[in-house]
Scaffold this active site. Structure first.
Site, PDB file in Angstrom:
ATOM      1  N   LYS A 196     -46.201  -1.684  14.683  1.00 51.39           N
ATOM      2  CA  LYS A 196     -44.980  -2.010  13.933  1.00 51.39           C
ATOM      3  C   LYS A 196     -43.957  -2.579  14.919  1.00 51.39           C
ATOM      4  O   LYS A 196     -44.151  -3.693  15.398  1.00 51.39           O
ATOM      5  CB  LYS A 196     -44.538  -0.785  13.158  1.00 51.39           C
ATOM      6  CG  LYS A 196     -45.558  -0.554  12.025  1.00 51.39           C
ATOM      7  CD  LYS A 196     -45.465   0.710  11.278  1.00 51.39           C
ATOM      8  CE  LYS A 196     -46.536   0.702  10.188  1.00 51.39           C
ATOM      9  NZ  LYS A 196     -46.965   2.018   9.779  1.00 51.39           N
ATOM     10  N   SER A 233     -41.558   5.844   4.894  1.00 46.42           N
ATOM     11  CA  SER A 233     -41.970   4.448   5.005  1.00 46.42           C
ATOM     12  C   SER A 233     -41.646   3.612   3.768  1.00 46.42           C
ATOM     13  O   SER A 233     -41.556   2.399   3.868  1.00 46.42           O
ATOM     14  CB  SER A 233     -43.464   4.358   5.323  1.00 46.42           C
ATOM     15  OG  SER A 233     -44.219   5.119   4.415  1.00 46.42           O
ATOM     16  N   HIS A 249     -42.123   4.292  11.906  1.00 47.90           N
ATOM     17  CA  HIS A 249     -41.067   3.295  11.661  1.00 47.90           C
ATOM     18  C   HIS A 249     -39.828   3.529  12.512  1.00 47.90           C
ATOM     19  O   HIS A 249     -38.822   2.846  12.345  1.00 47.90           O
ATOM     20  CB  HIS A 249     -40.707   3.266  10.171  1.00 47.90           C
ATOM     21  CG  HIS A 249     -41.868   2.908   9.314  1.00 47.90           C
ATOM     22  ND1 HIS A 249     -42.245   1.615   9.065  1.00 47.90           N
ATOM     23  CD2 HIS A 249     -42.791   3.692   8.689  1.00 47.90           C
ATOM     24  CE1 HIS A 249     -43.327   1.616   8.300  1.00 47.90           C
ATOM     25  NE2 HIS A 249     -43.681   2.853   8.065  1.00 47.90           N
TER      26      HIS A 249
HETATM   27  C1  LIG Z   1     -48.240   2.447   9.189  1.00 49.62           C
HETATM   28  C2  LIG Z   1     -48.160   3.929   9.213  1.00 49.62           C
HETATM   29  C3  LIG Z   1     -49.192   4.702   9.735  1.00 49.62           C
HETATM   30  C4  LIG Z   1     -50.515   4.105  10.130  1.00 49.62           C
HETATM   31  O1  LIG Z   1     -50.444   3.456  11.333  1.00 49.62           O
HETATM   32  P1  LIG Z   1     -51.531   2.307  11.631  1.00 49.62           P
HETATM   33  O2  LIG Z   1     -51.415   2.100  13.082  1.00 49.62           O
HETATM   34  O3  LIG Z   1     -51.111   1.144  10.823  1.00 49.62           O
HETATM   35  O4  LIG Z   1     -52.855   2.870  11.218  1.00 49.62           O
HETATM   36  C5  LIG Z   1     -49.007   6.051   9.850  1.00 49.62           C
HETATM   37  N1  LIG Z   1     -47.873   6.633   9.416  1.00 49.62           N
HETATM   38  C6  LIG Z   1     -46.864   5.930   8.863  1.00 49.62           C
HETATM   39  C7  LIG Z   1     -45.635   6.631   8.414  1.00 49.62           C
HETATM   40  C8  LIG Z   1     -46.989   4.553   8.736  1.00 49.62           C
HETATM   41  O5  LIG Z   1     -46.018   3.855   8.172  1.00 49.62           O
END
Ligand SMILES: *Cc1c(COP(=O)(O)O)cnc(C)c1O
Length: 415
Positions: A257, A198, A226
């Protein structure tokens, strides 16, 4: 109660600790926006060009999804009223889960999906529940060093609850992981990894990890926060892009996302999903997400899977290519990434904050990312693209970054 004179140590500690963070340039600040999430943001009364959200496909403010949310509320109300196992599980959740499972069915035999309110909870649930498949003290969890905080916390919680052994590995050194697995006699082994890292934007070596999982009878848990919506011809994620198929995969995608809404899911063989429903504490003891959100997500998945989704991914890929071909720094370091996450590593917290401030003055919203989100000494600008950015938007950003780098280098030489 007459205890106002009693010493209140915690408050003093909080103030001191916060002052420490400030002096190390590690204090973080909230900024409230007045506008929906999009490529232009209204912050503190100023209009900024935003290159920082994870709304990769530009769906967070999509008219069809706004309409779907209103429609979902008409149909299902605004709250679920209870956890899924009590009475909160609606047909909207059920249909969404079927749709999510169908996205992975060519990659995971007998795939079923389970919907969660956040990726953080999905990761905590999956890791802790899977570790409970083996007797106490007999599971090994192999976790990549640069994994997301929610995976790290899931692993730590599994270690505390199930006395699982935790082994950290470098995802770029698969041979070293091979050696570790070879000497492991525990009956349950779980490899835990980000699909797309990320803060760096590079991809996990899924095919190689899957070979290891098969060779040493391990599970492979992939957090594709992602990649879901973005990777693969139909946006089904990293498993589609890498064209893999295995019953050892536990796939996790998030829906706040690229999907533009919120929530997350675990997709795996039916028996694993059944186990999460039985033993996944964060799933069991948390109120179900409002069904209207699930209804909205069903519409978002339709868009992801459609021609429009394909066009949005094509636009994103065009932007990524322009950045790769046209962004050249004199000294700053571009991280090699083939995704919409394009970090520029500046090293010290001070440098990263200074660059973010200059970008802000130039009308851009690109925050500095500092430890512990990234390793010490690798503070960076984390630049992300959205399909709603135009080529002109990106070329203007490239010009601005060139000018700001030059300004910073000039300042350094005149100090
Ligand atoms: C954003 C993210 C999460 C968390 O997801 P949310 O729905 O925002 O709680 C988990 N793993 C990764 C790699 C992320 O980038």
């Amino acid at each position: 109660m007459k205890n106002s004179a009693a010493p209140f140590n915690a408050l003093g500690l909080a103030q001191e600790n916060i002052a420490d963070l400030e002096s190390q340039l590690l204090k973080r600040k909230l900024r409230a926006t007045h506008s929906p999430c999009d490529t232009k943001a209204l912050v503190d009364g100023r209009k900024l060009k935003a290159f920082c959200s994870n709304d990769y496909l530009g769906l967070a403010n999509h008219p069809k999804l706004i309409k779907a949310l209103a429609e979902g509320a008409e149909k299902y109300g605004v709250g679920s009223g209870a956890s899924h196992l009590i009475s909160g599980h609606s047909m909207a959740h059920e249909l969404l889960e079927q749709q999510l499972a169908s996205f992975q069915k060519q990659h995971i035999p007998n795939a079923k999906a389970l919907f969660f309110s956040t990726g953080y909870l999905a990761n905590l649930t999956a890791i802790t529940a899977l570790a409970k498949l083996a007797p106490q003290g007999s599971a090994s969890i192999y976790s990549a060093k640069l994994n997301h905080a929610s995976l790290i916390d899931g692993v730590r919680l599994a270690a505390a609850q199930s006395k699982a052994s935790v082994i950290l590995f470098d995802h770029t050194e698969v041979d070293a992981l091979n050696a570790l697995l070879k000497n492991d006699s525990n009956p349950l082994k779980i490899i835990v990894i980000d699909g797309v890292f990320s803060m760096d934007g590079d991809l996990a070596p899924i095919k190689k990890l899957l070979l290891l999982a098969e060779q040493y009878d391990a599970l492979l848990l992939v957090d594709d926060a992602h990649g879901f919506g973005v990777l693969g011809k139909h946006g089904h994620g990293i498993l589609e892009q890498e064209n893999v198929n295995s019953d050892r995969i536990i796939y996790i995608g998030t829906l706040g996302k690229a999907a533009g809404v919120g929530g997350a899911f675990v997709c795996a063989q039916e028996s694993f999903i059944e186990w999460l429903i039985q033993k996944g504490r964060p799933f069991i003891y948390s109120t179900a997400t409002p069904p209207a959100i699930a209804h909205t997500l069903s519409k978002s998945l339709e868009i992801i899977d459609s021609n429009e989704g394909g066009n949005r991914r094509a636009q994103l890929n065009k932007l990524i290519r322009i950045w790769q071909d046209e962004m050249h720094f004199a000294k700053w370091e571009k991280v090699p990434s083939c995704t919409a996450i394009q970090p520029v590593v500046l090293g010290s917290n001070a440098n990263a904050l200074h660059a973010a401030k200059l970008l802000d003055a130039a009308g851009y919203w690109i925050p500095a990312i500092r430890p512990p989100t990234v390793p010490q000494g690798s503070a960076r600008l984390r630049i992300t693209f959205s399909a709603n950015h135009s080529e002109t938007d990106l070329r203007q950003l490239i010009d601005t970054l060139n000018a700001i780098e030059k300004q910073v280098i000039d300042e350094e030489t005149h100090e």
